[in-house]
Design an enzyme around this catalytic site. Structure first.
Site, PDB file in Angstrom:
ATOM      1  N   CYS A  31       0.303  -0.833  -0.067  1.00 49.53           N
ATOM      2  CA  CYS A  31       0.240  -0.580  -0.326  1.00 49.53           C
ATOM      3  C   CYS A  31       0.882   1.294   0.098  1.00 49.53           C
ATOM      4  O   CYS A  31       1.600   1.642  -1.045  1.00 49.53           O
ATOM      5  CB  CYS A  31      -1.247  -0.194   1.350  1.00 49.53           C
ATOM      6  SG  CYS A  31      -2.434   1.285   1.183  1.00 49.53           S
ATOM      7  N   HIS A 154      -3.572  -5.653   0.844  1.00 52.15           N
ATOM      8  CA  HIS A 154      -2.965  -5.551   2.350  1.00 52.15           C
ATOM      9  C   HIS A 154      -2.768  -7.345   2.433  1.00 52.15           C
ATOM     10  O   HIS A 154      -4.030  -8.070   2.926  1.00 52.15           O
ATOM     11  CB  HIS A 154      -3.260  -5.136   2.426  1.00 52.15           C
ATOM     12  CG  HIS A 154      -3.374  -3.830   3.132  1.00 52.15           C
ATOM     13  ND1 HIS A 154      -3.199  -3.275   3.804  1.00 52.15           N
ATOM     14  CD2 HIS A 154      -4.461  -2.532   2.182  1.00 52.15           C
ATOM     15  CE1 HIS A 154      -2.824  -1.668   3.286  1.00 52.15           C
ATOM     16  NE2 HIS A 154      -3.860  -1.857   2.804  1.00 52.15           N
ATOM     17  N   GLU A 156      -1.314  -8.566   5.064  1.00 54.22           N
ATOM     18  CA  GLU A 156      -1.136  -8.621   6.257  1.00 54.22           C
ATOM     19  C   GLU A 156      -2.572  -8.850   7.186  1.00 54.22           C
ATOM     20  O   GLU A 156      -2.970  -9.170   8.576  1.00 54.22           O
ATOM     21  CB  GLU A 156      -0.059  -7.618   6.502  1.00 54.22           C
ATOM     22  CG  GLU A 156      -0.756  -6.261   6.826  1.00 54.22           C
ATOM     23  CD  GLU A 156      -1.125  -5.496   5.515  1.00 54.22           C
ATOM     24  OE1 GLU A 156      -1.189  -4.090   5.436  1.00 54.22           O
ATOM     25  OE2 GLU A 156      -0.564  -6.243   4.606  1.00 54.22           O
TER      26      GLU A 156
END
Length: 189
Positions: A31, A154, A156
């Site tokens: 990002c 994302h 994560e």
């Protein structure tokens, strides 16, 4: 902004450049980190044709769960994942790829690691499956040697099954994005 100021600070520039040239280092930009590393591409070997990331085609912040396909690339993080179609969260306002030229577009596309796909698994530039309007649905890129990877979505936020609203029982505790992080650990040895 601040990423460009790094380029003008000679000591900081040398430190970043030394890191990216070390054969025992790797980097992942997600990002905002993706945007930052794309601005530093001149310091990263084999990243000269990466795009920069600009305002989404919708002209608004987009946050949702989308589906991506892992492409065949040299990325050390995506080893053994080629062809996987996986759900992943996105949350960005400036995620649309913009290449410096048609030649850079061709070269950058050859280093693509992820693309947005529709429910049939086809690459898409259609909104909302592609939240930013990037051509070909491309949303992640790697360097020629695979040690530097940038991506807008994302991973994560979706590496454990408890982070998903639903998942198949056979996933166990780890979601499919855990492989990306395990690949990093394996590469470190």
């Amino acid at each position: 902004g601040w990423a460009k100021s790094i380029l003008f600070n000679a000591a900081l520039r040398a430190e970043f450049e030394a890191f990216f040239h070390r054969r025992d280092s790797f980097s992942l930009g997600v990002c905002n980190g993706c945007q930052m590393l794309s601005q530093l591409q001149s310091l990263i070997p084999g990243a000269e044709h990466w795009p920069r990331f600009v305002r989404n085609q919708s002209a608004q912040f987009e946050a949702r769960l989308v589906q991506v396909e892992v492409l065949d690339s040299p990325s050390i993080l995506f080893r053994g994942m080629t062809g996987s179609r996986l759900p992943i969260p996105v949350a960005h306002g400036e995620g649309r790829t913009e290449f410096a030229s048609a030649i850079a577009n061709d070269a950058g596309s050859s280093l693509a690691a992820l693309r947005y796909v529709d429910s049939l698994g086809n690459a898409t530039a259609q909104y909302p499956e592609n939240p930013n309007g990037s051509l070909g649905g491309l949303t992640a890129f790697t360097s020629v040697d695979g040690r530097a990877t940038i991506m807008m979505p994302h991973p994560e936020r979706a590496f454990r099954t408890v982070q998903h609203s639903w998942c198949p029982d056979e996933w166990g505790e780890d979601g499919p994005w855990m492989r990306l992080f395990r690949n990093a650990r394996t590469w470190l040895g």
